[in-house]
Motif scaffolding. Sequence first.
Motif, PDB file in Angstrom:
ATOM      1  N   THR A  68      15.204 -21.234  45.660  1.00  0.00           N
ATOM      2  CA  THR A  68      13.996 -20.448  45.380  1.00  0.00           C
ATOM      3  C   THR A  68      13.523 -19.770  46.661  1.00  0.00           C
ATOM      4  N   GLU A  69      12.635 -18.792  46.500  1.00  0.00           N
ATOM      5  CA  GLU A  69      12.090 -18.072  47.646  1.00  0.00           C
ATOM      6  C   GLU A  69      11.339 -19.014  48.581  1.00  0.00           C
ATOM      7  N   ALA A  70      10.663 -20.006  48.008  1.00  0.00           N
ATOM      8  CA  ALA A  70       9.891 -20.960  48.819  1.00  0.00           C
ATOM      9  C   ALA A  70      10.785 -21.804  49.724  1.00  0.00           C
ATOM     10  N   ASP A  71      12.073 -21.942  49.369  1.00  0.00           N
ATOM     11  CA  ASP A  71      12.985 -22.784  50.144  1.00  0.00           C
ATOM     12  C   ASP A  71      13.615 -22.054  51.327  1.00  0.00           C
ATOM     13  N   ILE A  72      13.439 -20.741  51.412  1.00  0.00           N
ATOM     14  CA  ILE A  72      14.079 -19.965  52.484  1.00  0.00           C
ATOM     15  C   ILE A  72      13.468 -20.363  53.837  1.00  0.00           C
ATOM     16  N   PRO A  73      14.285 -20.748  54.821  1.00  0.00           N
ATOM     17  CA  PRO A  73      13.747 -21.130  56.138  1.00  0.00           C
ATOM     18  C   PRO A  73      13.029 -19.951  56.795  1.00  0.00           C
ATOM     19  N   ASP A  74      12.039 -20.261  57.648  1.00  0.00           N
ATOM     20  CA  ASP A  74      11.256 -19.193  58.262  1.00  0.00           C
ATOM     21  C   ASP A  74      12.058 -18.350  59.248  1.00  0.00           C
ATOM     22  N   TRP A  75      13.176 -18.879  59.720  1.00  0.00           N
ATOM     23  CA  TRP A  75      13.996 -18.125  60.667  1.00  0.00           C
ATOM     24  C   TRP A  75      14.993 -17.194  59.974  1.00  0.00           C
ATOM     25  N   ALA A  76      15.182 -17.369  58.673  1.00  0.00           N
ATOM     26  CA  ALA A  76      16.192 -16.575  57.952  1.00  0.00           C
ATOM     27  C   ALA A  76      15.640 -15.186  57.634  1.00  0.00           C
ATOM     28  N   ASN A  77      16.357 -14.188  58.042  1.00  0.00           N
ATOM     29  CA  ASN A  77      15.956 -12.806  57.791  1.00  0.00           C
ATOM     30  C   ASN A  77      16.595 -12.336  56.485  1.00  0.00           C
ATOM     31  N   VAL A  78      15.938 -12.664  55.380  1.00  0.00           N
ATOM     32  CA  VAL A  78      16.469 -12.329  54.056  1.00  0.00           C
ATOM     33  C   VAL A  78      15.620 -11.212  53.464  1.00  0.00           C
TER      34      VAL A  78
END
Length: 334
Positions: A68-78
Amino acid sequence: MSHAFPFSAIVGQDAMKQAMLLTAIDAGIGGVLVFGDRGTGKSTAVRGLAALLPPIKAIKGCPVNSATEADIPDWANVADREVVEKPTPVVDLPLGATEDRVVGALDIEKALAKGEKAFEAGLLARANRGYLYIDEVNLLEDHLVDLLLDVAQSGENLVEREGLSIRHPARFVLVGSGNPEEGELRPQLLDRFGLSVEVKSPKDIDTRIEVIKRRDAFDQDRAKFLKSWAKSDEAIRKSIIAARKRLSKIRTSDEILKDCAALCLELGSDGLRGELTLLRAARAQAAFEGSSEITRAHLRAVAPMALSHRLRRDPLDEAGSTTRVMRTVEAVLP
């Protein structure tokens, strides 16, 4: 279409295939260690199983396969937050891999200059929600073994450099293979594998001929061979999906819990990891068979692979660990 050799077409090696199917049903079992001769289909089985597993849903372009979007790490540039289906990841960890390649690399200069968390994801990130496969795991360098132990325990990869830290989920089924003649596995890592099986080259001519026939047919006309085994693989896929749905509903009686404890006590296995793994494996076996509760038959079916690598060595007993487990199962669970 996957180009892996079909899982259902692998001849024999029933214990290895059973162990891998159980971890596909319940990843919490803790992975599979496959020890045996070279050329016995160890890596073929891993890739074949991954190819028939249901795809995972993940955010497109996410380096850790976030659901999910909430699981994306803060460092990942997605940039794109679209949810897509993708094959279950299978990541190889080569013996010569550097620590940065395994855990990921922090760009210290960029972080200090711009105040950004610049991180290049490693193999552990790619393996999240999938499989991490290590061939010749018994030859893995000690510092990587220690690293894997930490990640296997926490389900999270933490990278710290120069006061900066990055973390991301790293939950995967660890599959290791190797030849015991080339070196033993450290006890700490051995204990982290939920299941362990020994594979041997077939000893009868008919089985060896069938192995040759199928491999040759696969090499000669891959598309035709894959098509001929597609229904068999699809049947296994459906069984895995059904078993996953059934897993939480499987009943466990106090008698079964008593059997687990009695078996592990008789074998002298250290700690309680043996009982817990035995129980989870038996539950997955019951789910795969379509049963509503765990029975002694399920315990008997999984006990050798759940417990054989947890035994203390007995210098007075020349029988192999699998034989010792089976002998004890017959005595404790008649």
